[in-house]
Design a protein around this motif. Structure first.
Motif, mmCIF file in Angstrom:
data_model
loop_
_atom_site.group_PDB
_atom_site.id
_atom_site.type_symbol
_atom_site.label_atom_id
_atom_site.label_comp_id
_atom_site.label_asym_id
_atom_site.label_seq_id
_atom_site.Cartn_x
_atom_site.Cartn_y
_atom_site.Cartn_z
ATOM 1 N N ALA A 141 4.308 1.589 16.927
ATOM 2 C CA ALA A 141 3.566 0.845 15.895
ATOM 3 C C ALA A 141 2.126 1.346 15.802
ATOM 4 C CB ALA A 141 3.604 -0.647 16.196
ATOM 5 N N GLN A 142 1.557 1.686 16.949
ATOM 6 C CA GLN A 142 0.173 2.134 16.947
ATOM 7 C C GLN A 142 0.027 3.494 16.257
ATOM 8 O OE1 GLN A 142 -1.318 2.497 20.916
ATOM 9 N NE2 GLN A 142 -3.277 1.590 20.367
ATOM 10 N N LEU A 143 1.021 4.372 16.497
ATOM 11 C CA LEU A 143 0.964 5.731 15.942
ATOM 12 C C LEU A 143 1.235 5.773 14.444
ATOM 13 C CD1 LEU A 143 3.037 7.846 18.519
ATOM 14 C CD2 LEU A 143 0.723 8.393 17.709
ATOM 15 N N CYS A 144 2.112 4.863 13.974
ATOM 16 C CA CYS A 144 2.707 5.055 12.651
ATOM 17 C C CYS A 144 2.160 4.105 11.600
ATOM 18 C CB CYS A 144 4.216 4.857 12.727
ATOM 19 S SG CYS A 144 4.980 6.033 13.843
ATOM 20 N N ALA A 145 2.100 4.614 10.366
ATOM 21 C CA ALA A 145 1.702 3.767 9.241
ATOM 22 C C ALA A 145 2.882 2.963 8.720
ATOM 23 C CB ALA A 145 1.134 4.633 8.125
ATOM 24 N N ALA A 146 4.113 3.458 8.946
ATOM 25 C CA ALA A 146 5.332 2.740 8.531
ATOM 26 C C ALA A 146 6.489 3.322 9.331
ATOM 27 C CB ALA A 146 5.590 2.902 7.041
ATOM 28 N N ILE A 147 7.545 2.525 9.454
ATOM 29 C CA ILE A 147 8.647 2.924 10.340
ATOM 30 C C ILE A 147 9.986 2.677 9.662
ATOM 31 C CG2 ILE A 147 9.752 2.457 12.586
ATOM 32 C CD1 ILE A 147 6.648 1.402 13.172
ATOM 33 N N THR A 148 10.924 3.629 9.839
ATOM 34 C CA THR A 148 12.273 3.474 9.332
ATOM 35 C C THR A 148 13.262 3.616 10.487
ATOM 36 O OG1 THR A 148 13.840 4.176 7.612
ATOM 37 C CG2 THR A 148 12.601 5.913 8.719
ATOM 38 N N THR A 149 14.553 3.543 10.158
ATOM 39 C CA THR A 149 15.565 3.684 11.190
ATOM 40 C C THR A 149 16.593 4.701 10.742
ATOM 41 O OG1 THR A 149 17.236 2.501 12.494
ATOM 42 C CG2 THR A 149 16.862 1.721 10.274
ATOM 43 N N GLU A 150 17.212 5.371 11.686
ATOM 44 C CA GLU A 150 18.189 6.396 11.325
ATOM 45 C C GLU A 150 19.592 6.022 11.762
ATOM 46 O OE1 GLU A 150 19.135 9.775 13.436
ATOM 47 O OE2 GLU A 150 19.451 8.359 15.053
ATOM 48 N N PHE A 151 19.766 4.912 12.458
ATOM 49 C CA PHE A 151 21.128 4.457 12.729
ATOM 50 C C PHE A 151 21.152 2.941 12.801
ATOM 51 C CE2 PHE A 151 19.697 4.115 16.951
ATOM 52 C CZ PHE A 151 20.681 3.703 17.824
ATOM 53 N N ALA A 206 0.819 -1.202 0.000
ATOM 54 C CA ALA A 206 0.000 0.000 0.000
ATOM 55 C C ALA A 206 0.858 1.259 0.000
ATOM 56 C CB ALA A 206 -0.909 -0.004 1.223
ATOM 57 N N VAL A 207 0.388 2.269 -0.727
ATOM 58 C CA VAL A 207 1.052 3.569 -0.688
ATOM 59 C C VAL A 207 0.527 4.317 0.530
ATOM 60 C CG1 VAL A 207 1.305 5.772 -1.878
ATOM 61 C CG2 VAL A 207 1.299 3.645 -3.183
ATOM 62 N N ILE A 208 1.434 4.921 1.275
ATOM 63 C CA ILE A 208 1.032 5.693 2.452
ATOM 64 C C ILE A 208 1.084 7.167 2.067
ATOM 65 C CG2 ILE A 208 1.656 6.255 4.824
ATOM 66 C CD1 ILE A 208 3.010 3.387 4.827
ATOM 67 N N THR A 226 1.143 9.171 9.594
ATOM 68 C CA THR A 226 2.299 9.380 10.467
ATOM 69 C C THR A 226 3.389 8.377 10.122
ATOM 70 O OG1 THR A 226 0.851 10.174 12.212
ATOM 71 C CG2 THR A 226 3.044 9.470 12.892
ATOM 72 N N LEU A 227 4.607 8.887 9.928
ATOM 73 C CA LEU A 227 5.766 8.040 9.661
ATOM 74 C C LEU A 227 6.657 8.036 10.892
ATOM 75 C CD1 LEU A 227 6.631 9.184 6.011
ATOM 76 C CD2 LEU A 227 5.277 7.185 6.739
ATOM 77 N N GLY A 228 7.215 6.885 11.212
ATOM 78 C CA GLY A 228 8.021 6.758 12.424
ATOM 79 C C GLY A 228 9.479 6.511 12.113
ATOM 80 N N GLN A 263 3.896 -5.748 12.869
ATOM 81 C CA GLN A 263 2.683 -4.933 12.923
ATOM 82 C C GLN A 263 2.563 -3.910 11.809
ATOM 83 O OE1 GLN A 263 2.084 -3.609 17.192
ATOM 84 N NE2 GLN A 263 4.130 -4.487 17.317
ATOM 85 N N ARG A 264 3.697 -3.450 11.317
ATOM 86 C CA ARG A 264 3.692 -2.354 10.345
ATOM 87 C C ARG A 264 4.809 -2.556 9.323
ATOM 88 N NH1 ARG A 264 -0.707 -1.163 11.919
ATOM 89 N NH2 ARG A 264 -1.258 0.606 13.243
ATOM 90 N N PRO A 265 4.684 -1.943 8.123
ATOM 91 C CA PRO A 265 5.819 -1.992 7.198
ATOM 92 C C PRO A 265 7.027 -1.295 7.828
ATOM 93 C CG PRO A 265 3.842 -1.136 6.111
ATOM 94 C CD PRO A 265 3.523 -1.218 7.572
ATOM 95 N N VAL A 266 8.168 -1.945 7.753
ATOM 96 C CA VAL A 266 9.413 -1.391 8.269
ATOM 97 C C VAL A 266 10.445 -1.425 7.146
ATOM 98 C CG1 VAL A 266 11.329 -1.776 9.887
ATOM 99 C CG2 VAL A 266 8.972 -2.044 10.673
#
Ligand code: ADP
Ligand code: MG
Length: 389
Positions: A70-80, A6-8, A13-15, A94-97
């Motif tokens: 996970a509850q707040l975000c539609a998808a999650i990434t990492t910065e380190f 799915a396109v977000i 909200t992105l995490g 739970q979510r696309p990562v």
């Protein structure tokens, strides 16, 4: 994994896991496109937490914190890359990562990283794994002089020691407390470069132009990006190798691959970072799509378009050292004088408390020509007390 295809769209909200400067610039890019953002970082004053709509300050493995993210975000990434892979796995249930825990786990470990490069047909430095005394004893002389690096958790030249002899190698492994290490042959470097690639869930890959990087004391100091910064054949090879490395991982997100250019002109891959990278910061002002825009697009499943660099650029890293005089008194760098120079773009990360070696910000300098950008960058460096390059 849910909703992988799915396109977000903006409004969601992105995490991001991690609240450092890379998370902050991701949040800025996401917010500019109309997304809300959430950051998980244990530090209440983290640079990204300060600018994000939501800031969860718990440990990276805290189940309550991860649950809230996970509850707040539609998808999650990492910065380190040192976010525990297990935390990403928990979120991914739970979510696309993106990037995925598997790719991050490989990038966290120099030995696995080198095995991946080799699998992709990209040459890396001759090396040996050192996890046991037997492996230490079995090291062949051709790897000396070498660099002993901890397999995990090294950054900015930390966790590595140069060794000339077997005695020094043994002493260095003692000093590193016998953790798993990789011994690399010390190579004659003519230059260092890196390439940022982004790969979407649909397999589309785009890249930024290769960056020529100057390190000082193990920390990136200057990046120069313009046509001709590298011999064209080397530049093309670096791009092709970085793309192959991303494809080989079935990677989703932004990946930076660092290379050595050897004295004989050949190219050797050094390491990769599963995230935007310090050497890609020039793209914020010199390209029509920045590395953080690419991170947002890849995470949200939006189309990736090939970025176009519209201006030659130089990036100067602004380390905490600039906040001190030669006599060690605190000072504020002369931003007003620097910003009087044409084409200067100041990025400060909102960190309280300058320390030597701490990344406080960066200055991008764009110009109509490479020579003009470089001349202005040298003027800015002189004003800031950064050694000429
Ligand atoms: P970090 O994770 O700290 O960035 P790197 O492996 O990139 O660690 O090493 C930091 C710097 O040390 C490199 O950018 C390069 O300048 C130098 N270096 C590392 N490995 C070698 C090597 N095998 N030969 C020569 N120089 C090296
Ligand atoms: Mg490095």
């Amino acid at each position: 994994m849910k909703n992988e295809k799915a396109v977000i769209l903006p409004g969601a909200t992105l995490g991001v896991m991690g609240g450092g400067q890379l998370g902050r610039m991701f949040a800025h890019a996401a917010q500019r496109m109309g997304y809300f953002t959430a950051v998980l970082d244990p530090d209440a004053d983290s640079p990204a937490g300060l600018v994000s709509h939501h800031h969860i300050h718990t440990d990276y493995l805290d189940s309550d914190g991860l649950g809230r993210l996970a509850q707040l975000c539609a998808a999650i990434t990492t910065e380190f890359e040192n976010v525990p892979a297990r935390a990403l796995e928990t979120l991914a249930a739970q979510r696309p990562v993106a990037p995925g825990a598997d790719a991050v786990a490989i990038a966290q470990d120099r030995a696995r990283e080198k095995a991946h490069f080799t699998r992709c047909g990209v040459p890396c430095a001759p090396h040996a794994l050192i996890e046991t005394r037997e492996q230490l004893a079995a090291v062949t002389d051709d790897l000396l002089p070498g660099v002993l690096k901890t397999s995990r958790l090294g950054y900015d030249g930390k966790g590595q020691l140069r060794v000339k002899t077997r005695e020094e190698l043994t002493a260095a492994w003692d000093e590193l407390k016998h953790v798993a290490c990789v011994l690399e042959k010390l190579l004659p470097l003519a230059a260092e470069c890196s390439v940022i690639v982004a790969r979407g869930r649909d397999g589309q890959v785009v890249n930024l132009p290769p960056q020529l990087n100057l390190h000082r004391g193990g920390i990136l100091a200057v990046t120069e990006v313009h046509e001709g910064n590298l011999p064209p054949a080397r530049a093309a090879e670096a791009v092709a190798s970085a793309r192959a490395i991303a494809e080989g991982l079935q990677y989703v997100g932004v990946l930076c691959v660092e290379f050595f250019v050897l004295a004989d002109g050949s190219l050797v891959v050094n390491e990769m970072a599963p995230r935007p990278h310090n050497s890609g910061h020039y793209s914020m002002d010199a390209c029509d799509v920045s590395q953080f825009d690419l991170q947002v697009r890849a995470l949200a499943g939006l189309p990736l378009t090939q970025p176009r660099q519209h201006s030659p650029a130089v990036m100067l890293n602004l380390l905490g050292d600039l906040w001190f005089t030669h006599g060690n008194d605190e000072q504020t760098p002369p931003w007003d004088e620097v910003l009087a120079l044409p084409g200067t773009h100041l990025h400060l990360y909102g960190k309280q408390g300058a320390r030597k070696g701490r990344k406080m910000g960066h200055l991008n300098i764009t110009g109509p020509t490479a020579a003009a950008a470089r001349a202005t960058a040298l003027q800015a460096a002189a004003l800031l007390g950064i050694e000429a390059f």
